[in-house]
Motif scaffolding. Structure first.
Motif, short mmCIF file in Angstrom:
data_model
loop_
_atom_site.label_atom_id
_atom_site.label_comp_id
_atom_site.label_asym_id
_atom_site.label_seq_id
_atom_site.Cartn_x
_atom_site.Cartn_y
_atom_site.Cartn_z
N ASP A 96 -4.31 -4.59 4.78
CA ASP A 96 -4.30 -4.40 3.23
C ASP A 96 -2.77 -4.89 2.74
N GLY A 97 -1.92 -4.81 3.27
CA GLY A 97 -0.58 -5.21 2.96
C GLY A 97 0.42 -4.38 3.74
N LEU A 98 1.71 -4.27 3.19
CA LEU A 98 2.75 -3.55 3.70
C LEU A 98 2.36 -1.94 3.35
N ARG A 99 2.24 -1.20 4.25
CA ARG A 99 1.99 0.25 4.10
C ARG A 99 3.28 1.14 4.18
N VAL A 100 3.48 1.66 3.14
CA VAL A 100 4.76 2.51 2.96
C VAL A 100 4.27 4.08 3.01
N SER A 101 4.79 4.65 3.81
CA SER A 101 4.42 6.07 4.29
C SER A 101 5.50 7.04 4.33
N MET A 102 5.28 8.31 4.63
CA MET A 102 6.26 9.35 4.82
C MET A 102 5.45 10.25 6.03
N PRO A 103 5.35 9.90 7.19
CA PRO A 103 4.41 10.60 8.20
C PRO A 103 4.78 12.07 8.58
N GLU A 104 6.11 12.35 8.57
CA GLU A 104 6.43 13.55 8.91
C GLU A 104 6.36 14.92 7.69
N VAL A 105 6.17 14.28 6.40
CA VAL A 105 6.12 15.11 5.26
C VAL A 105 4.67 15.94 5.23
N PHE A 106 3.89 15.44 6.04
CA PHE A 106 2.50 16.08 5.87
C PHE A 106 2.72 17.56 6.90
N ARG A 107 3.62 17.82 7.78
CA ARG A 107 3.63 18.74 8.58
C ARG A 107 4.10 19.97 7.75
N THR A 108 3.59 21.06 7.95
CA THR A 108 4.17 22.30 7.33
C THR A 108 5.45 22.89 8.15
N VAL A 109 6.34 23.06 7.26
CA VAL A 109 7.79 23.72 7.94
C VAL A 109 7.94 25.33 7.59
N GLU B 53 1.08 -7.26 -5.42
CA GLU B 53 -0.01 -6.51 -5.92
C GLU B 53 0.43 -4.93 -5.27
N LEU B 54 -0.23 -3.94 -6.04
CA LEU B 54 -0.22 -2.55 -5.69
C LEU B 54 -1.40 -1.93 -5.10
N LYS B 55 -1.43 -1.38 -4.27
CA LYS B 55 -2.65 -0.54 -3.60
C LYS B 55 -2.19 1.06 -3.53
N MET B 56 -3.10 1.89 -4.00
CA MET B 56 -2.71 3.48 -3.67
C MET B 56 -3.93 4.03 -3.24
N PRO B 57 -4.22 4.48 -1.88
CA PRO B 57 -5.07 5.12 -1.66
C PRO B 57 -4.96 6.56 -1.83
N GLY B 58 -5.93 7.05 -3.04
CA GLY B 58 -5.75 8.25 -3.24
C GLY B 58 -4.48 9.36 -3.76
N SER B 59 -3.72 8.61 -4.16
CA SER B 59 -2.37 9.20 -4.73
C SER B 59 -2.47 9.41 -6.43
N ALA B 60 -1.91 10.47 -6.91
CA ALA B 60 -1.46 10.24 -8.32
C ALA B 60 -0.40 9.26 -8.66
N ILE B 61 -0.59 8.90 -9.90
CA ILE B 61 0.22 7.68 -10.18
C ILE B 61 0.62 7.71 -11.44
N SER B 62 1.82 7.54 -11.74
CA SER B 62 2.38 7.23 -12.86
C SER B 62 2.88 5.93 -13.01
N VAL B 63 2.61 5.14 -14.00
CA VAL B 63 2.96 3.76 -14.15
C VAL B 63 4.26 3.42 -15.33
N SER B 64 5.19 2.60 -14.70
CA SER B 64 6.11 2.15 -15.66
C SER B 64 6.11 0.50 -15.71
N GLY B 65 5.99 -0.21 -16.69
CA GLY B 65 6.03 -1.67 -16.59
C GLY B 65 4.50 -2.19 -16.44
N VAL C 102 0.83 -1.15 0.01
CA VAL C 102 -0.11 0.02 -0.04
C VAL C 102 0.82 1.26 -0.12
N VAL C 103 0.82 2.01 -1.22
CA VAL C 103 1.77 3.26 -1.19
C VAL C 103 0.94 4.37 -0.77
#
Length: 146
Positions: A91-104, A126-138, A40-41
């Protein structure tokens, strides 16, 4: 004396451009699948997905801070702003960047930053993307939007 005057003039002409820098850094994070068959990206940024033959997930971040000094980007990296995390979910292995949501804020203004993200996935996952923009290669299967 003539050389010194010419050198001084060149230095003074180049001085205004000394601050017009751009800090840029490439960060890589390899993540084991931990036995999961789905990833889950959840990065909430535009993401380029690529398939590869390796058995792990790799996230590549290209971070740019326009018109900023390198020390600021280095400080943000040390403060774990761009850390990529992986956790097992139903849902699977969730990959995230939690700190990038904060405004600096830097010098009283929101920091302008450009983050380009590439995610390399094993071909059989299998790839799952909840609400992200996606560009596919392959070849991709199992794309879901939540």
């Amino acid at each position: 004396m003539k050389n010194l005057a010419l050198s001084s003039l060149l230095f003074l002409l180049c001085l205004p451009f000394a601050n017009a820098q751009e800090a840029e850094k490439l960060l890589l994070k390899n993540l084991p699948l931990q036995g999961e068959q789905a990833v889950v990206v959840d990065l909430n940024n535009p993401v380029e997905i690529k398939r590869w033959k390796r058995s792990q997930v790799q996230v590549r971040l290209t971070i740019e801070l326009p018109e900023q000094e390198w020390f600021l980007l280095k400080s943000l990296i040390r403060a774990h702003r761009y850390d990529v995390t992986a956790e097992k979910t139903p849902d699977g292995l969730r990959v995230s960047m939690p700190e990038v949501f904060r405004t600096v804020l830097y010098k009283g203004k929101p920091l302008a930053e450009n983050i380009a993200i590439q995610v390399f996935l094993p071909k059989n996952v299998e790839l799952k993307m909840p609400g992200s923009a996606i560009s596919v290669s392959g070849n991709l299967t199992g794309i879901e939007k939540k």
